[in-house]
Design a protein around this motif. Structure first.
Motif, PDB file in Angstrom:
ATOM      1  N   TYR A  97       0.820  -1.216   0.000  1.00 38.60           N
ATOM      2  CA  TYR A  97       0.000   0.000   0.000  1.00 38.60           C
ATOM      3  C   TYR A  97       0.853   1.265   0.000  1.00 38.60           C
ATOM      4  O   TYR A  97       0.600   2.208  -0.748  1.00 38.60           O
ATOM      5  N   GLY A  98       1.871   1.254   0.833  1.00 41.13           N
ATOM      6  CA  GLY A  98       2.735   2.436   0.919  1.00 41.13           C
ATOM      7  C   GLY A  98       3.405   2.731  -0.412  1.00 41.13           C
ATOM      8  O   GLY A  98       3.520   3.886  -0.827  1.00 41.13           O
ATOM      9  N   GLU A  99       3.838   1.670  -1.106  1.00 40.84           N
ATOM     10  CA  GLU A  99       4.496   1.882  -2.410  1.00 40.84           C
ATOM     11  C   GLU A  99       3.517   2.448  -3.437  1.00 40.84           C
ATOM     12  O   GLU A  99       3.865   3.325  -4.229  1.00 40.84           O
ATOM     13  N   ILE A 100       2.277   1.935  -3.397  1.00 41.86           N
ATOM     14  CA  ILE A 100       1.257   2.445  -4.327  1.00 41.86           C
ATOM     15  C   ILE A 100       1.019   3.921  -4.067  1.00 41.86           C
ATOM     16  O   ILE A 100       0.955   4.740  -4.986  1.00 41.86           O
ATOM     17  N   PHE A 101       0.912   4.277  -2.779  1.00 44.26           N
ATOM     18  CA  PHE A 101       0.640   5.673  -2.417  1.00 44.26           C
ATOM     19  C   PHE A 101       1.778   6.584  -2.871  1.00 44.26           C
ATOM     20  O   PHE A 101       1.551   7.595  -3.533  1.00 44.26           O
ATOM     21  N   GLU A 102       2.991   6.192  -2.511  1.00 41.86           N
ATOM     22  CA  GLU A 102       4.133   7.062  -2.832  1.00 41.86           C
ATOM     23  C   GLU A 102       4.304   7.232  -4.342  1.00 41.86           C
ATOM     24  O   GLU A 102       4.606   8.312  -4.825  1.00 41.86           O
ATOM     25  N   ARG A 103       4.087   6.130  -5.085  1.00 45.98           N
ATOM     26  CA  ARG A 103       4.307   6.180  -6.532  1.00 45.98           C
ATOM     27  C   ARG A 103       3.302   7.111  -7.219  1.00 45.98           C
ATOM     28  O   ARG A 103       3.657   7.869  -8.114  1.00 45.98           O
ATOM     29  N   ASN A 104       2.026   7.054  -6.777  1.00 46.03           N
ATOM     30  CA  ASN A 104       0.977   7.787  -7.481  1.00 46.03           C
ATOM     31  C   ASN A 104       0.690   9.161  -6.909  1.00 46.03           C
ATOM     32  O   ASN A 104       0.308  10.079  -7.635  1.00 46.03           O
TER      33      ASN A 104
END
Lengths: 605, 337
Positions: free
Chosen positions: B301-308
């Motif tokens: 989830y954190g990676e999705i948030f940071e990326r987008n």
């Protein structure tokens, strides 16, 4: 022999029913009706089952629930807490508003271009041809977007810079405002006179007709009925102005911090809004603050622009405009120049010291942009303006402040608590309201009024108030529908005129009618009979095409229904309501116009 | 006329699945995901014609969980108003279109909302120099709002509750609204704060505008499926929880292969379906490595948030309420147990 055979067949042997054409016909029809009913039954049952299985609402129970929809254009009073049903009704009325006006204008424009296309003048003919060919070949959706985005939105911004046309018309990128006569609370005093005038006019009309028929004269019909109507109604209207007292229960309350007042009848502590009441606002000494702006507005870069609501020359005895902090402005070398004092001007740096705004001086060389964010104050003395409250009893003035010394205001601002809280919009806004309390002491007086009041459009804050307002959203849709439909109507009219036999024209010329008389008395009336049926189709098309309104942001029936469908998920009930609503409009149109058609149609013997 | 109408009704409501939706999706070989196509950061079509964004990544995660292949998604771009019908008619399997979970949407739409993936709130954007600093300043001004959303209801309820009379201007699609606001037809416009940030970049002079420090509503955004299919609802719900948990356990797109083999933590092994813990994931009707595939495809989830939306994007959003619970946020993955 032959006779006997025939008699024998018909007399003794009755034709069996399966060979009787009449009976077979009836049976076939019953079977057909049964098949259709069964087919519909299967389909409806299927839908109901499927909807129940998917847990979808299939009833109209959502209609009385509060809608909480913001609707800007409302022909009847509406609040956020009103029901979905009322919101739909407003959408329906908005559709009627665009359809009826559209039909009238499209007819006028269509007939004009249809006749022009048959003109003997090459230029007129060609203009009409180009108009028709171009407009009927561009999809309506494209035309709506074009009118909205390319023509109307680029109009000058609302505040202080609208295009002011003679007659009190104001055109800006929020729409058109113009003066309008509204019926006041004293309209009921005029009503008996109006009714009497109408009765008299009808009686005069009937009497005149009977006279003419008896005498069998084709004479000019003198406008006696009209004269009688105008005379009686005029006397009645004048009497409503003879008794200039304000009812004791009529009040105006003014919320100074919002520049907003409410006119209402107060009986036993219950306030009921009073529509269209003229109120005079007087301010001995007031200020109005604004901030200079750097904006891209209507596709133009405006640098350091200062805007105040329009102040008429007679409204304020003296107007001065200066920086809120003159010392700081002087230090930066800033000055004010006005294009239209006092409503529109710019902040500039007078670098060459000639006390005039020269090109480039409105740009700050350090940032490459204008001098935005500079506070400017307008001070007015003896301001006086007459406002007319709207349908909801609301009147609005520019957001004036009482002119007080800066020290006291500063102390009040620092003492007020800072707004806080992430999800507490209510608390925050009330804090802001307390800060501004008692910032203005306006003298407000309700003026006596007759049956009608002349309301003028103006811009006190950021939007039109008073008069009649047509939004750009409405105008874009109306213009697109009118122009598009008129190109079809023009072709219908042309066809109708060409279909009138040549002999009619020649006969008219033979009895010595002029070209104009031939057209208006002989050709055009006959052409009308031919064009009416296809015209009705065009009227219906225009009405139904108004459902493209969402492209221009106009809140008509389909748009509001779509919003409600999204909120409630009741797709099928809404679809049924839409079908019913449009059907009702179309059928009403058809009934009225078919009546007209039946009366106009050529009775052939 | 009536026949046509009934036919239309029939077509609208025909896709009632006799079998479970999960099986239907597997048979079909693709996941149908209802998305936004114009909201940069959440769901949009990039310059190469590919769907990108925060919501899109959840579509990919669900497809990866079902098929082991994140590319088996068909995206259905929807306007706000088209959402309920697309969901109700079964045209889409899951709605991931920055949709707020509300009681009426659960009851009237018949939607089941999965875990909230983004905690948002409704805000206002105005011109910096407009003199509007609080809601009271909207008195007598025009506010643009998009139709078919919770936004317009919140706007009406809040402002009329405060006794502020304003002029609403309603648009069906966001791009037209943005243009009208940019051209000065409205003094301000309102939508979820994330949307304000996203669309601010499309204005001609983004720096001339500001977002007021006022939030008038709670807007929990999350995936929605249609009522009545518990198995499919569980798959969507727990795929999201798997991505929440992955962040908490430190499982990332980069180390998930390593974790699958070497992880010692029983929670991680259950999450990834490592050998010996199959029943936890297979009970959903998915393959044992379903959530491993989801994390492998889009990260936690954190990676999705940071990326987008976060540091890896043009927005640079703070996690705020969308941080993990142990960091003061509301993101809380339920346990696989």
């Amino acid at each position: 022999m032959v006779d006997a055979q025939l008699r024998g067949k018909s007399g003794d042997n009755v034709v069996p029913f399966w060979r009787n054409v009449k009976v077979i016909g009836i049976i076939a029809q019953i079977a057909f009706v049964f098949a259709i009913v069964a087919g519909i039954g299967v389909l409806v049952n299927n839908v109901v089952t499927a909807l129940a299985a998917a847990n979808l609402p299939a009833d109209f129970s959502f209609l009385p629930r509060p809608a909480h929809l913001p609707i800007a254009e409302r022909p009847i009073p509406y609040e956020g807490t009103d029901s979905y049903a009322r919101a739909l009704l407003i959408g329906f009325l908005n559709t009627l508003k665009v359809a009826l006006v559209g039909v009238a204008l499209a007819t006028v424009l269509g007939v004009l271009f249809g006749v022009m296309r048959l003109s003997a003048n090459w230029l007129v003919r060609t203009i009409a041809s180009v108009y028709i060919e171009v407009l009927r070949n561009i999809p309506l959706a494209v035309q709506i977007v074009f009118w909205y985005s390319a023509i109307l939105l680029p109009f000058p911004p609302r505040i202080s810079d609208p295009v002011a046309l003679p007659g009190g018309l104001l055109m800006s990128n929020v729409g058109l405002g113009f003066p309008f006569l509204y019926p006041t609370y004293r309209f009921s005093a005029w009503f008996p006179w109006l009714a009497a005038a109408l009765v008299l006019a009808v009686a005069a009309l009937l009497w005149r007709r009977a006279q003419l028929r008896r005498l069998d004269v084709v004479g000019r019909v003198w406008p006696y009925p009209l004269v009688a109507f105008v005379a009686v109604a005029g006397v009645g209207l004048a009497t409503t102005y003879l008794n200039p007292s304000v009812p004791p229960d009529l009040r105006v309350t003014f919320e100074a911090d919002r520049g907003r007042g409410t006119t209402s009848f107060v009986t036993d502590g219950q306030a009921r809004p009073a529509a269209f009441v003229p109120v005079r606002v007087e301010l001995p000494h007031a200020t109005l603050t604004t901030t200079s702006q750097n904006l891209v507005e209507s596709r133009e870069v405006v640098s350091g622009t200062v805007r105040f609501p329009l102040i008429g020359k007679r409204e304020a005895a003296a107007v001065t405009v200066d920086f809120a902090d003159p010392a700081a402005a002087a230090e930066r070398g800033l000055k004010l120049a006005f294009r239209d004092f006092p409503s529109i001007g710019s902040v500039y740096a007078d670098r060459n010291g000639n006390d005039r705004l020269d090109a480039g001086e409105e740009i700050d060389p350090a940032t490459g942009r204008g001098y935005g964010g500079v506070e400017v104050v307008m001070t007015l003395t003896d301001f006086r303006r007459t406002l007319v409250s709207d349908r909801d009893g609301q009147v609005r003035t520019p957001l004036f402040k009482a002119a007080v010394d800066a020290g006291a205001e500063e102390a009040a601002a620092t003492a007020a608590p800072k707004p806080s809280g992430r999800f507490s919009a209510f608390g925050q806004a009330s804090t802001a309201a307390t800060q501004k309390e008692s910032s203005l002491t306006a003298e407000t007086t309700i003026l006596p009024v007759g049956a009608l009041v002349w309301s003028r459009a103006f811009i006190p804050v950021a939007n039109y108030e008073g008069g009649m307002r047509l939004t750009v959203n409405y105008l874009a849709l109306l213009l697109a529908l009118v122009v598009y439909t008129s190109s079809f109507i023009a072709e219908i009219v042309r066809g109708g005129i060409l279909a009138v036999p040549k002999g009619q024209r020649e006969a008219a010329q033979a009895i010595g009618l002029s070209g104009y008389q031939t057209f208006t008395l002989v050709v055009f009336p006959q052409a009308m009979r031919i064009v009416l049926p296809p015209m009705i189709s065009q009227y219906l098309n225009l009405t139904k095409n108004s459902s493209l309104a969402s492209l221009a942001g106009y809140a008509e029936f389909f748009v509001i229904a779509s919003v409600i469908q999204n909120q409630t998920g009741a797709a099928i009930p809404i679809a049924l309501l839409l079908v019913g609503g449009y059907l009702a409009i179309s059928l009403a149109f058809s009934v009225v116009l078919n009546q007209v058609n039946a009366r106009l149609a050529l009775v052939e013997r | 006329m009536r026949i046509l109408l009934s036919l239309a009704l029939l077509v609208g409501a025909s896709s009632v699945f006799a079998q479970g939706r999960l099986q239907a999706i597997k048979d079909r070989g693709e996941l149908r995901c209802g998305v936004n196509a114009t909201l940069t950061g959440f769901g949009f079509v990039d310059a190469d014609g590919n769907y990108q964004g925060f919501d899109i990544d959840f579509c990919k995660a669900i497809a990866a969980a079902v098929f082991g292949d994140a590319s088996k998604v068909v995206y259905r771009p929807l306007t706000a108003g088209e959402r309920p019908t697309a969901l109700q008619s079964g045209e889409i399997d899951v709605l991931l279109r920055n949709t707020t979970r509300t009681s009426l949407r659960e009851t009237d739409w018949g939607a089941n909302f999965g875990p909230t993936t983004y905690y948002d709130g409704q805000g206002f954007m105005v011109r910096k120099d407009s003199g509007i600093n609080s809601l009271a300043d909207f008195e007598g001004r025009a506010v643009c709002v998009q139709s078919g959303t919770t936004t317009e209801t919140n706007l009406q309820t809040t402002l009329s509750g405060l006794g502020i009379s304003f002029t609403p201007v309603i648009f069906e699609t966001a791009p037209v609204l943005i243009k009208a606001y940019d051209d000065g037809q409205c003094d301000g416009w309102t939508t979820d704060t994330s949307g304000l940030l996203s669309y601010q970049l499309q204005l001609r002079q983004p720096d001339d505008h500001k977002i007021l420090p006022i939030v008038i509503s709670k807007e929990p955004l999350g995936p929605a499926v249609l009522h009545g299919d518990d198995q499919w609802f569980d798959v969507v719900t727990w795929t999201v929880f798997a991505l929440f948990n992955a962040e908490e356990y430190g499982v990332t797109q980069a180390n998930v292969d390593d974790m699958l083999v070497n992880a010692q933590d029983p929670q991680v092994k259950r999450l990834l379906g490592a050998p010996g813990s199959e029943s936890y994931v297979q009970a959903f009707g998915l393959r044992a490595d379903a959530f491993y595939q989801a994390i492998k495809a889009v990260g936690n989830y954190g990676e999705i948030f940071e990326r987008n939306l976060g540091a890896g994007s043009v927005f640079g959003l703070e996690r705020g309420l969308n941080a993990q619970y142990y960091e003061g946020g509301l993101i809380y993955g339920f346990p696989f147990n």
